[in-house]
Write an enzyme that holds these catalytic residues in place. Structure first.
Site, short mmCIF file in Angstrom:
data_model
loop_
_atom_site.label_atom_id
_atom_site.label_comp_id
_atom_site.label_asym_id
_atom_site.label_seq_id
_atom_site.Cartn_x
_atom_site.Cartn_y
_atom_site.Cartn_z
N GLY A 12 0.82 -1.22 0.00
CA GLY A 12 0.00 0.00 0.00
C GLY A 12 0.85 1.26 0.00
N SER A 109 -7.10 0.17 13.31
CA SER A 109 -7.70 1.49 13.38
C SER A 109 -8.44 1.61 14.71
CB SER A 109 -8.66 1.63 12.21
OG SER A 109 -9.68 2.51 12.51
N TYR A 138 -15.99 -2.92 8.45
CA TYR A 138 -14.58 -2.55 8.41
C TYR A 138 -13.89 -2.93 9.73
CZ TYR A 138 -10.56 0.61 8.11
OH TYR A 138 -9.30 1.14 8.08
N LYS A 142 -10.82 -5.61 10.60
CA LYS A 142 -9.57 -5.20 11.25
C LYS A 142 -9.31 -6.06 12.49
CE LYS A 142 -8.01 -2.20 8.56
NZ LYS A 142 -6.69 -2.39 7.96
N ASN A 167 -6.97 9.03 14.30
CA ASN A 167 -7.21 9.63 12.98
C ASN A 167 -5.92 10.22 12.42
OD1 ASN A 167 -10.17 9.37 12.97
ND2 ASN A 167 -10.00 10.74 14.74
N LEU A 168 -5.68 9.93 11.15
CA LEU A 168 -4.45 10.39 10.51
C LEU A 168 -4.76 11.52 9.55
CD1 LEU A 168 -3.26 6.85 9.47
CD2 LEU A 168 -2.65 8.09 11.54
N HIS A 181 -11.98 11.85 5.04
CA HIS A 181 -12.16 12.01 6.48
C HIS A 181 -12.35 13.49 6.81
CE1 HIS A 181 -10.01 7.96 6.61
NE2 HIS A 181 -11.18 7.75 7.16
N1 LIG Z 1 -6.45 7.27 7.23
C1 LIG Z 1 -6.69 7.17 8.53
O1 LIG Z 1 -7.14 8.12 9.20
C2 LIG Z 1 -6.40 5.88 9.26
C3 LIG Z 1 -6.60 5.89 10.62
C4 LIG Z 1 -6.32 4.74 11.34
C5 LIG Z 1 -5.85 3.63 10.68
N2 LIG Z 1 -5.64 3.63 9.36
C6 LIG Z 1 -5.16 2.39 8.75
O2 LIG Z 1 -3.99 2.54 7.98
C7 LIG Z 1 -4.02 1.66 6.87
C8 LIG Z 1 -3.78 2.43 5.59
O3 LIG Z 1 -4.74 3.46 5.47
P1 LIG Z 1 -4.55 4.70 4.49
O4 LIG Z 1 -5.29 5.82 5.10
O5 LIG Z 1 -3.13 4.84 4.11
O6 LIG Z 1 -5.40 4.19 3.23
P2 LIG Z 1 -5.25 4.63 1.71
O7 LIG Z 1 -4.63 5.96 1.61
O8 LIG Z 1 -6.57 4.39 1.07
O9 LIG Z 1 -4.19 3.58 1.14
C9 LIG Z 1 -4.50 2.24 1.02
C10 LIG Z 1 -3.52 1.62 0.05
O10 LIG Z 1 -3.87 0.25 -0.10
C11 LIG Z 1 -3.80 -0.07 -1.47
N3 LIG Z 1 -4.71 -1.16 -1.81
C12 LIG Z 1 -6.02 -1.26 -1.49
N4 LIG Z 1 -6.52 -2.38 -2.03
C13 LIG Z 1 -5.51 -2.99 -2.70
C14 LIG Z 1 -5.40 -4.17 -3.47
N5 LIG Z 1 -6.45 -4.94 -3.66
N6 LIG Z 1 -4.20 -4.48 -4.01
C15 LIG Z 1 -3.13 -3.68 -3.83
N7 LIG Z 1 -3.16 -2.55 -3.10
C16 LIG Z 1 -4.34 -2.20 -2.55
C17 LIG Z 1 -4.22 1.19 -2.20
O11 LIG Z 1 -3.76 1.11 -3.51
P3 LIG Z 1 -4.17 2.18 -4.65
O12 LIG Z 1 -3.21 3.31 -4.44
O13 LIG Z 1 -3.97 1.46 -5.92
O14 LIG Z 1 -5.60 2.52 -4.39
C18 LIG Z 1 -3.53 2.25 -1.33
O15 LIG Z 1 -2.21 2.44 -1.77
C19 LIG Z 1 -5.39 0.97 6.89
O16 LIG Z 1 -5.24 -0.31 7.41
C20 LIG Z 1 -6.20 1.81 7.82
O17 LIG Z 1 -7.11 1.03 8.56
C21 LIG Z 1 -5.90 4.74 8.62
#
Ligand SMILES: NC(=O)c1ccc[n+]([C@@H]2O[C@H](COP(=O)([O-])OP(=O)(O)OC[C@H]3O[C@@H](n4cnc5c(N)ncnc54)[C@H](OP(=O)(O)O)[C@@H]3O)[C@@H](O)[C@H]2O)c1
Length: 314
Positions: A12, A109, A138, A142, A167-168, A181
């Site tokens: 990712g 999360s 979701y 997790k 939250n990020l 978000h």
């Molecule tokens: N954002 C927040 O506030 C937050 C808070 C707490 C925890 N988290 C956790 O942190 C983690 C990452 O979150 P994020 O915010 O970085 O999400 P994000 O920006 O949506 O990034 C997710 C990544 O996963 C890739 N991905 C999704 N499905 C895929 C697949 N089938 N094959 C290959 N790659 C795939 C996406 O690829 P593409 O670039 O091709 O779409 C993207 O690069 C998650 O587990 C989330 O629960 C996030």
């Protein structure tokens, strides 16, 4: 400690979390970072993932790939959220075990915790009460990822750890109003209101709920710290240890953007959980604390938004 030439797979790496981990690893001098775009390796594809791990044999894995979204996306596509996240987790975690990965960090999360959890939320509150319904699919996926890591450690002696960020926000965030978000959505709304000379911006609810936000580069540092220092199956929270009301957040962003109109609160709309603050004493005891303030983080995020607004995802 991870050797600088160890093979590290960031799953990712184009996402908010993955890209920050990737940047940090580069900055810290790690020389053998492995990445694949979704087009080159769809993590939903069992066989391709297994083959990839067998061929590449990474030493370390940051599992930052997931299907992520806000309230609307979670409400519209709950089946996709549970299916894709379970699939990505089982594929990456199981293949990591089969390929002899030395250590894996799984990102969960704060929504894994019960809806009515006591505040601040300690790690031990996991599975002590009912979940919030709006993103249950979701959250359950997790929780399954956490339990998978724990059970693989128990049965197979792996070293798979799980971290729960609050939250990020930061550069690379999703600014698409349909599924973003709250913090990036506020940046975009105030920016557009300023550009279009609107008198006011209407926001949902009363503005009183409190939330905690951690800047993405801080989160990446915490993840690398845990990869280097934490070897326990029990989950660990990552946050800043303090929260802010949505009203205060809106005012901070409004000021940073220089929007002079009024904020109107549509109190007929729901507020959501009144408070969501992680207890980060376990992480502090391990020796890590966040360092970027919300003001600094918002400023950097807004600068990034201005530079990239014509090219943002979503
Ligand atoms: N954002 C927040 O506030 C937050 C808070 C707490 C925890 N988290 C956790 O942190 C983690 C990452 O979150 P994020 O915010 O970085 O999400 P994000 O920006 O949506 O990034 C997710 C990544 O996963 C890739 N991905 C999704 N499905 C895929 C697949 N089938 N094959 C290959 N790659 C795939 C996406 O690829 P593409 O670039 O091709 O779409 C993207 O690069 C998650 O587990 C989330 O629960 C996030």
């Amino acid at each position: 400690m991870i050797n600088k030439d160890a093979k590290i797979f960031v799953a990712g790496h184009r996402g908010l979390v993955g890209s920050a981990i990737f940047r940090l690893l580069k900055k810290e001098g790690y020389t053998n970072i492995l990445t694949r775009t979704r087009e080159n390796l769809d993590l939903l594809d069992d066989n391709k993932v297994k083959d990839f791990f067998q061929k590449e044999k990474p030493d370390y894995v940051f599992l930052a790939a997931a299907k992520v979204g806000g309230i609307v996306a979670n409400a519209e596509k709950p089946a996709d959220f549970i299916y894709e996240n379970l699939k990505i987790e089982t594929n990456v975690i199981h293949s990591s075990y089969l390929a002899g990965v030395k250590k894996l960090l799984f990102l969960g999360s704060s929504c894994i915790y019960p809806k009515l959890a006591k505040q601040p939320i300690k790690e031990e509150y996991l599975l002590s009460g009912y979940l919030e319904k709006s993103n249950m699919a979701y959250a359950v996926s997790k929780i399954a990822g956490i339990v998978m890591c724990q059970k693989y450690n128990e049965q197979y002696g792996t070293n798979f750890i799980s971290a729960m960020p609050s939250n990020l926000y930061g550069p690379g965030d999703n600014f698409n109003l349909k599924n973003s978000h709250v913090l990036p959505a506020l940046i975009r709304r105030f920016y557009e209101a300023k550009e279009k000379g609107r008198d006011s911006v209407e926001l949902w609810g009363t503005g009183t709920p409190k939330r905690e936000f951690i800047y993405i580069d801080d989160l990446a540092k915490a993840c690398l710290f845990l990869m280097n220092n934490y070897n326990d199956s029990e989950i660990i929270n990552i946050g800043v240890g303090e929260d802010i009301s949505i009203k205060e957040l809106a005012e901070t962003i409004k000021e940073e953007i220089g929007y002079t109109g009024e904020i109107r609160w549509d109190t007929s709309k729901p507020d959501g959980t009144p408070r969501k603050l992680l207890d980060v004493s376990k992480l502090k005891d391990q020796g890590w604390e966040s360092s970027i303030t919300l003001d600094e983080g918002v400023k950097k995020t807004y600068e990034w938004f201005l530079e990239n607004k014509d090219n943002i995802r979503g």
